[in-house]
Scaffold this active site. Structure first.
Site, mmCIF file in Angstrom:
data_model
loop_
_atom_site.group_PDB
_atom_site.id
_atom_site.type_symbol
_atom_site.label_atom_id
_atom_site.label_comp_id
_atom_site.label_asym_id
_atom_site.label_seq_id
_atom_site.Cartn_x
_atom_site.Cartn_y
_atom_site.Cartn_z
ATOM 1 N N TYR A 137 69.511 38.353 -61.422
ATOM 2 C CA TYR A 137 68.940 39.705 -61.501
ATOM 3 C C TYR A 137 69.949 40.770 -61.945
ATOM 4 O O TYR A 137 69.574 41.916 -62.156
ATOM 5 C CB TYR A 137 68.378 40.125 -60.125
ATOM 6 C CG TYR A 137 66.992 39.580 -59.839
ATOM 7 C CD1 TYR A 137 66.805 38.236 -59.570
ATOM 8 C CD2 TYR A 137 65.881 40.420 -59.831
ATOM 9 C CE1 TYR A 137 65.551 37.739 -59.298
ATOM 10 C CE2 TYR A 137 64.612 39.926 -59.563
ATOM 11 C CZ TYR A 137 64.456 38.586 -59.295
ATOM 12 O OH TYR A 137 63.201 38.103 -59.037
ATOM 13 N N LYS A 196 70.708 24.723 -54.301
ATOM 14 C CA LYS A 196 70.505 23.686 -55.319
ATOM 15 C C LYS A 196 71.890 23.152 -55.636
ATOM 16 O O LYS A 196 72.390 23.241 -56.757
ATOM 17 C CB LYS A 196 69.813 24.317 -56.546
ATOM 18 C CG LYS A 196 69.403 23.337 -57.625
ATOM 19 C CD LYS A 196 68.182 22.504 -57.274
ATOM 20 C CE LYS A 196 67.948 21.456 -58.351
ATOM 21 N NZ LYS A 196 66.940 20.444 -57.950
ATOM 22 N N ASP A 230 63.818 22.943 -54.387
ATOM 23 C CA ASP A 230 62.597 22.220 -54.784
ATOM 24 C C ASP A 230 61.971 21.528 -53.576
ATOM 25 O O ASP A 230 60.757 21.602 -53.356
ATOM 26 C CB ASP A 230 62.870 21.246 -55.944
ATOM 27 C CG ASP A 230 64.157 20.433 -55.774
ATOM 28 O OD1 ASP A 230 64.891 20.651 -54.787
ATOM 29 O OD2 ASP A 230 64.420 19.578 -56.637
ATOM 30 N N ASP A 254 62.836 34.992 -54.493
ATOM 31 C CA ASP A 254 61.659 35.561 -55.145
ATOM 32 C C ASP A 254 60.553 34.517 -55.246
ATOM 33 O O ASP A 254 59.402 34.759 -54.876
ATOM 34 C CB ASP A 254 62.048 36.059 -56.545
ATOM 35 C CG ASP A 254 60.851 36.571 -57.315
ATOM 36 O OD1 ASP A 254 60.066 37.340 -56.732
ATOM 37 O OD2 ASP A 254 60.695 36.196 -58.495
ATOM 38 N N ASP A 258 56.666 33.992 -52.847
ATOM 39 C CA ASP A 258 55.274 34.023 -53.320
ATOM 40 C C ASP A 258 54.510 32.822 -52.768
ATOM 41 O O ASP A 258 53.356 32.942 -52.354
ATOM 42 C CB ASP A 258 55.201 34.042 -54.854
ATOM 43 C CG ASP A 258 55.021 35.453 -55.407
ATOM 44 O OD1 ASP A 258 55.534 36.403 -54.783
ATOM 45 O OD2 ASP A 258 54.358 35.612 -56.461
#
Ligand code: IPM
Ligand code: MN
Length: 361
Positions: A137, A196, A230, A254, A258
């Site tokens: 970002y 990750k 994941d 982010d 959701d």
């Protein structure tokens, strides 16, 4: 009497409508719990941008800094190209006010439908601490040889040890105070790092080392877990009850929030806080501006009300916040047919009225 200066940015689409309901409830709760709220309205958003060509005036951020907190409706206008308002307003406020934590609870309230089979409020009850100042970002990168067959695009994930450490510290403290053991619903307070490390061997290596160093030295009472992002998505659907407090970088945060939001009943109910623990924080429903519902009185204001509730909690008005929480739970459990716009069985302002009424009782 204690007075809080609150900046209110209704923003675009249905943002002003849901914010109005949050303000309605805030007025009732402040009268009841003996504090005052000075409300200052700001017209930042797509309409102002279309009218004036200005997204956020230079003195805008300085003005916002004079407040105790900010309540935000939604940013995003159908006539404005994606990215302009998001970067020029929402992300700019987050960065310039250094709101380096994005706190996003994922909790299913009673009576709310979840798409997860056989899961209820007991299973869906965790919090994501999303780092909110770094990562992909930050704007590092660019386009080279644009509009040629050799065009190259880069966008780089950037994290400093400082950014990682301050986010981790917030998350450990949060787990100690609000984890499942602290709330009497589990045997440990657990902080899970979502990363990750198998591919992002620089950025999440830094996170992982910092996480264990800080945990070992300063938070031996907090259980530490690590999950790849994941796999986290998989477990958020299959076994959300495993989670307590999760901490992760900006982009993963982010994305997974959701997914979290839909498991807690969708954008009508999901709220979050952009927090600067040493400065001015900003609270928002995490759904967007839902332009197609603007002015129809059908949008669900509960997410905005929950954002306001988080704001009062962060300001230290814990009793008032607890009362709003109980009122929202009462309304979801006994009143609303659905969390979705147009399907609640009530109008936007009727939902606000019901929460306000229950707070007043
Ligand atoms: C969010 C939103 C923003 C983000 C966008 C609108 C810039 O998706 O608050 O989650 O990516 O942070
Ligand atoms: Mn998002």
């Amino acid at each position: 009497m204690k007075t809080y200066k609150i900046a209110i940015i209704g923003g675009d689409g249905t943002g002003p409508e849901v914010t109005a309901e949050a303000v309605k409830v805030m007025d009732v709760v402040s009268a009841k719990f003996g504090f005052k709220v000075e409300k200052n309205y700001f017209d930042f958003g797509g309409e102002r941008y279309k009218r004036t060509g200005e997204i956020l005036p230079d003195d805008g951020v300085a003005d916002l800094k004079k407040h105790d907190a900010i309540l935000l409706g939604a940013i995003g206008h159908p006539d404005v190209k994606p990215g302009i308002l998001e970067k020029g307003l929402l992300l700019r406020m987050r960065f310039e006010l250094d709101q380096y934590i994005n706190l996003r609870p994922v909790r299913l309230l009673p009576g709310v439908e979840t798409p997860l089979k056989d899961k209820g409020p007991k299973e869906i009850d965790y919090v994501v601490v999303r780092e909110n100042s770094g990562d992909i970002y930050t704007g590092s990168g660019g386009l080279m040889m644009k509009d040629t067959p050799h065009e190259v695009a880069t966008q780089t994930a950037v994290y400093s040890r400082f950014q990682v450490d301050r986010a981790l510290r917030y998350a450990f403290e949060f787990a100690r105070k609000h984890g499942k053991k602290a709330r009497g619903v589990g045997k440990d307070n657990t902080l899970g790092l979502v990363g990750k490390t198998n591919v992002l061997t620089f950025v999440y290596d830094l996170w992982e080392r910092a996480f264990h160093e800080m945990g070992e030295k300063e938070y031996p009472d907090i259980r530490r877990d690590y999950y790849h992002v994941d796999a986290t998505c998989m477990w958020m659907v299959k076994s959300p009850e495993w989670f307590d407090v999760l901490v992760t970088g900006n982009l993963f945060g982010d994305i997974i929030t959701d997914l979290g939001a839909i498991t807690q009943g969708g954008m009508g109910i999901a709220a979050g806080g952009n927090i600067n623990p040493e400065g001015v924080s900003m609270f928002e429903p995490i759904g967007g501006s839902a332009p197609k519902y603007t002015g129809m009185g059908v949008i669900n204001p509960l997410a905005a009300i929950c954002a306001m509730q988080m704001m009062l909690e962060t300001l230290g008005e814990e009793k008032a916040a607890a009362k709003i929480d109980a009122a929202v739970r009462h309304v979801t459990a006994n009143k609303l047919k659905s969390m979705a716009a147009g399907k609640m069985g009530y109008t936007t302002s009727q939902v606000g009225d019901m929460v306000a009424q229950h707070v007043a009782d």
